[in-house]
Design a protein around this motif. Structure first.
Motif, short mmCIF file in Angstrom:
data_model
loop_
_atom_site.label_atom_id
_atom_site.label_comp_id
_atom_site.label_asym_id
_atom_site.label_seq_id
_atom_site.Cartn_x
_atom_site.Cartn_y
_atom_site.Cartn_z
N ARG A 25 -20.95 -37.04 11.39
CA ARG A 25 -21.85 -37.80 10.51
C ARG A 25 -21.26 -37.87 9.11
O ARG A 25 -20.89 -36.86 8.54
N GLU A 37 -27.53 -39.71 5.45
CA GLU A 37 -26.50 -40.15 6.40
C GLU A 37 -26.08 -41.57 6.09
O GLU A 37 -26.91 -42.47 5.96
N TRP A 38 -24.77 -41.77 5.97
CA TRP A 38 -24.20 -43.10 5.68
C TRP A 38 -23.59 -43.74 6.92
O TRP A 38 -23.40 -44.94 6.97
N GLY A 39 -23.21 -42.93 7.91
CA GLY A 39 -22.54 -43.49 9.07
C GLY A 39 -22.14 -42.41 10.05
O GLY A 39 -22.49 -41.24 9.88
N ARG A 40 -21.36 -42.83 11.07
CA ARG A 40 -20.93 -41.89 12.11
C ARG A 40 -19.55 -42.31 12.61
O ARG A 40 -19.31 -43.49 12.87
N HIS A 53 -19.25 -46.29 12.34
CA HIS A 53 -20.43 -47.12 12.09
C HIS A 53 -20.83 -46.85 10.66
O HIS A 53 -20.79 -45.69 10.21
N TRP A 54 -21.25 -47.88 9.95
CA TRP A 54 -21.49 -47.79 8.51
C TRP A 54 -22.86 -48.37 8.17
O TRP A 54 -23.13 -49.54 8.42
N TYR A 55 -23.74 -47.54 7.63
CA TYR A 55 -25.11 -47.99 7.30
C TYR A 55 -25.66 -47.23 6.09
O TYR A 55 -26.79 -46.74 6.11
N THR A 59 -30.89 -47.96 8.01
CA THR A 59 -31.03 -47.29 9.29
C THR A 59 -29.85 -47.66 10.20
O THR A 59 -29.20 -48.69 9.99
N ALA A 60 -29.58 -46.82 11.19
CA ALA A 60 -28.43 -47.00 12.07
C ALA A 60 -28.46 -48.32 12.84
O ALA A 60 -27.41 -48.83 13.24
N ASP A 61 -29.64 -48.91 13.04
CA ASP A 61 -29.70 -50.17 13.78
C ASP A 61 -29.11 -51.34 13.00
O ASP A 61 -28.92 -52.43 13.55
N ALA A 63 -26.13 -50.96 11.49
CA ALA A 63 -24.74 -50.50 11.30
C ALA A 63 -23.73 -51.62 11.45
O ALA A 63 -23.87 -52.51 12.28
#
Length: 118
Positions: A25, A37-40, A53-55, A59-61, A63
């Motif tokens: 993360r 959290e900014w991404g994974r 993935h960058w968000y 929210t992660a959706d 990304a």
């Protein structure tokens, strides 16, 4: 250190943790210890490629995908960054995209400084 202009929480910026492993993360840590959290990390190939993935601030959706590749060239390295998935931001896509015209330049400059200092 994260510049306040690149923090999604303004003047409370402290730093960013970027894990060196698949699934890690990407976290902004504020001066007060709060984390966002900014991404994974979705691909980790040391010395060759990292994708995530960058968000940040979302929210992660929503990304997007960012891929950074490293190639040897005479006298140094070539670093290429590709940022895709702007359509995931819907109507804000264009204005958000414009904000990255200089955003990644700032980040990559910090990377160069860190890599040169060991």
């Amino acid at each position: 250190m994260v510049a306040a202009a690149h923090s999604f929480r303004g003047g409370g910026a402290g730093g960013v943790l970027f894990p060196r492993r698949l699934g890690g993360r990407i976290i902004e840590v504020l001066k007060d210890g709060t984390q966002w959290e900014w991404g994974r990390v979705i691909a980790w190939e040391p010395f060759h490629k990292v994708s995530f993935h960058w968000y940040p601030g979302r929210t992660a959706d929503t990304a997007q995908e960012v891929t950074v590749t490293f190639s040897e060239i005479p006298g140094g390295s070539l670093v290429e960054l590709v940022h895709t998935g702007w359509e995931n931001l819907g109507p804000e896509a264009q204005s958000r995209r414009e904000g990255y015209d200089t955003g990644w330049d700032f980040v990559l400059a910090k990377y160069i400084i860190a890599s040169e200092s060991g």
